[in-house]
Scaffold this motif. Structure first.
Motif, short mmCIF file in Angstrom:
data_model
loop_
_atom_site.label_atom_id
_atom_site.label_comp_id
_atom_site.label_asym_id
_atom_site.label_seq_id
_atom_site.Cartn_x
_atom_site.Cartn_y
_atom_site.Cartn_z
N UNK A 1 19.78 -4.50 -10.44
CA UNK A 1 20.28 -4.02 -9.16
C UNK A 1 21.17 -5.09 -8.52
N UNK A 2 22.00 -4.67 -7.57
CA UNK A 2 22.85 -5.59 -6.83
C UNK A 2 22.41 -5.60 -5.37
N UNK A 3 22.19 -6.78 -4.83
CA UNK A 3 21.79 -6.92 -3.44
C UNK A 3 22.68 -7.94 -2.75
N UNK A 4 23.14 -7.60 -1.54
CA UNK A 4 23.94 -8.55 -0.76
C UNK A 4 23.50 -8.52 0.70
N UNK A 5 23.59 -9.67 1.33
CA UNK A 5 23.43 -9.84 2.79
C UNK A 5 24.07 -11.18 3.10
N UNK B 1 20.99 -16.26 1.92
CA UNK B 1 22.01 -15.22 1.76
C UNK B 1 21.83 -14.50 0.42
N UNK B 2 22.00 -13.18 0.44
CA UNK B 2 22.00 -12.35 -0.77
C UNK B 2 20.65 -12.32 -1.50
N UNK B 3 19.58 -12.70 -0.83
CA UNK B 3 18.25 -12.63 -1.43
C UNK B 3 17.48 -11.49 -0.76
N UNK C 1 15.10 -3.27 4.61
CA UNK C 1 16.54 -3.01 4.72
C UNK C 1 16.89 -2.81 6.19
N UNK C 2 17.75 -3.70 6.71
CA UNK C 2 18.11 -3.68 8.13
C UNK C 2 19.62 -3.76 8.31
N UNK C 3 20.08 -3.22 9.42
CA UNK C 3 21.49 -3.32 9.78
C UNK C 3 21.75 -4.66 10.47
N UNK C 4 23.01 -4.95 10.69
CA UNK C 4 23.41 -6.19 11.36
C UNK C 4 22.99 -6.15 12.83
N UNK C 5 22.41 -7.26 13.29
CA UNK C 5 22.04 -7.38 14.70
C UNK C 5 22.00 -8.86 15.06
N UNK C 6 22.28 -9.16 16.32
CA UNK C 6 22.30 -10.54 16.79
C UNK C 6 21.14 -10.80 17.74
N UNK D 1 23.45 -21.50 19.87
CA UNK D 1 24.38 -20.36 19.90
C UNK D 1 23.64 -19.12 19.40
N UNK D 2 24.16 -17.96 19.76
CA UNK D 2 23.58 -16.72 19.24
C UNK D 2 23.81 -16.65 17.73
N UNK D 3 22.94 -15.94 17.02
CA UNK D 3 23.04 -15.82 15.57
C UNK D 3 22.91 -14.36 15.18
N UNK D 4 23.72 -13.93 14.22
CA UNK D 4 23.69 -12.56 13.73
C UNK D 4 23.07 -12.50 12.34
N UNK D 5 22.07 -11.65 12.18
CA UNK D 5 21.57 -11.32 10.84
C UNK D 5 22.44 -10.19 10.32
N UNK D 6 23.07 -10.38 9.19
CA UNK D 6 23.98 -9.38 8.65
C UNK D 6 23.23 -8.26 7.94
#
Length: 324
Positions: free
Chosen positions: A26-30, A48-50, A67-72, A164-169
C-alpha cells in the motif's frame, strides 16, 4: 461482531486487517507528523508519511488505521498551557479541548460567535464563529495540554505546538485493485468507527476509484448528521447518493455494498440498506482507499480496522450476515 462462515466459492478474495499493522503493498502519505496511542496507552508521534495504527488510550483496544484531514492547533505552547489570544480565525465551528486539571475558557476577542465556554478534561467546548477575528482562551488550574481546532465538534489527535501554530496534514492511503477486482460483480465490506457526531465536513471509510474523483464509489459519513451514505460519481456527476444506515459515534460499525449488472445493494450492521439500478463503473476502477471517500480529500476522521472483497455480488441475506 462475529464473522459468518465462508458462504460461497471464492469468498473472500481480499481480507485486509489493519489492526495489527499497515499491510505491505500500500501507499501512505502525510506531509507532517501525527500522534497516536500504542498498546500501553502511551501517546506516540509518527514521522511524515508513517501510518498510525492506533489504540484506544484507556481500554487499549486495537482501533486500526487512523485517517484524519488537515487541521491546525491554533494555540501556542500546547504543553505549557497559558492564557492567550489567538490570531484571526475564520467563521467556522471550533473545538477547544484540554488535558490535565483545570480548564480553558473561550471568549470573543474581536470575533463574534456563539457557544463560548469552558473546556475541561473529557468535556470540550464547541463554539461557532459568525464573524472573523480573534478568540481569547483563559487558562485556570494545571493543564498539561490544550488544543483549538477548526471544523470539528470533537477532539482529533493531539498536535504539539511551541511558538507558532502547527498544522497536521491530511492522511492519504491507496492500493491497486489488480489482480483481484472483478469488473462484472463484487462486494466490499468495511469495518471502522469514528467519534465524530454530526460532522461539519464530509468524510468516509472507503472508496474505490479510477485514480481521480470523477469515477468513484464509496461510503460517506455525510456532514450535518450521522448518516452513512452510498455515493457514486460517474464522469464527474453524482449517480448514487443514498443513506444505507446510521453511524453511532464511538461505536464500531460494519457496512458493505454490492455491484452487478442487475443493480447494487447495501447493508449496515446486519440490516439491509438502500439499493438500486447499476450506476457504477467497475471497469474504470484502478485504486481503492481506506479512510477516504475522495482521492483528494474527505478523510474519515476515524479508524478503519478491516476490509473484505468478494468477487461476486452477495445475496442480501449474506451481505446482512457479513455486516452483522
Amino acid at each position: 461482531m462475529a464473522l459468518p462462515a465462508i458462504l460461497g466459492a471464492g469468498d473472500p478474495k481480499l481480507v485486509l486487517d489493519v489492526r495489527a499493522g499497515y499491510p505491505s503493498g500500500r501507499t501512505f502519505t502525510r506531509s507532517s507528523q501525527g500522534t497516536w496511542f500504542d498498546a500501553a496507552g502511551v501517546r506516540q508521534t509518527a514521522a511524515n508519511d508513517i501510518p498510525r495504527i492506533d489504540r484506544h488510550p484507556t481500554t487499549h483496544d486495537a482501533l486500526g488505521l487512523l485517517m484524519e484531514r488537515s487541521v491546525a492547533n491554533r494555540l501556542l505552547n500546547s504543553e505549557a498551557p497559558a492564557s492567550q489570544t489567538t490570531g484571526s480565525l475564520n467563521p467556522a465551528t471550533y473545538c477547544l479541548w484540554v488535558e490535565g486539571s483545570g480548564s480553558a475558557t473561550s471568549s470573543a476577542g474581536t470575533a463574534t460567535g456563539t457557544g463560548f465556554g469552558a473546556a475541561t478534561a473529557g468535556s470540550p467546548n464547541v463554539f461557532t464563529l459568525t464573524g472573523a477575528g480573534t478568540v481569547t482562551v483563559t487558562v485556570t488550574g494545571s493543564l498539561t495540554r490544550f488544543q483549538l481546532e477548526q471544523n470539528t465538534t470533537v477532539p482529533t489527535s493531539y498536535i504539539l505546538t511551541t511558538g507558532a501554530t502547527v498544522t497536521r496534514q491530511s492522511d492519504f492511503d491507496a492500493a491497486s485493485v489488480v489482480p483481484w477486482l472483478s469488473t462484472v460483480a463484487g462486494t466490499f465490506v468495511v469495518e471502522g468507527r469514528t467519534n465524530h457526531n454530526n460532522p461539519t465536513v464530509n468524510g468516509g471509510p472507503f472508496v474505490v476509484d479510477d485514480g481521480t474523483d470523477n469515477n468513484r464509489s464509496g461510503l460517506r459519513h455525510s456532514a450535518g448528521g450521522n448518516a452513512l451514505t452510498m455515493i457514486t460519481v460517474l464522469g464527474g456527476s453524482t449517480t448514487i447518493n443514498q443513506i444505507i444506515g446510521t453511524i453511532v459515534p464511538g461505536s464500531k460499525f460494519r457496512a458493505g455494498f454490492t455491484y452487478a449488472a442487475s443493480g447494487w445493494t447495501s447493508a449496515m450492521n446486519g440490516a439491509a440498506g438502500a439499493s438500486g439500478a447499476q450506476q457504477m463503473s467497475p471497469n474504470l476502477w484502478t485504486t481503492y482507499r481506506l479512510g477516504q471517500v475522495m482521492s483528494s480529500a474527505q478523510q474519515f476522521g476515524g479508524w478503519v480496522s478491516r476490509l473484505w472483497y468478494f468477487p461476486r455480488a452477495l445475496p442480501q441475506a449474506e451481505l446482512n450476515a457479513w455486516t452483522r
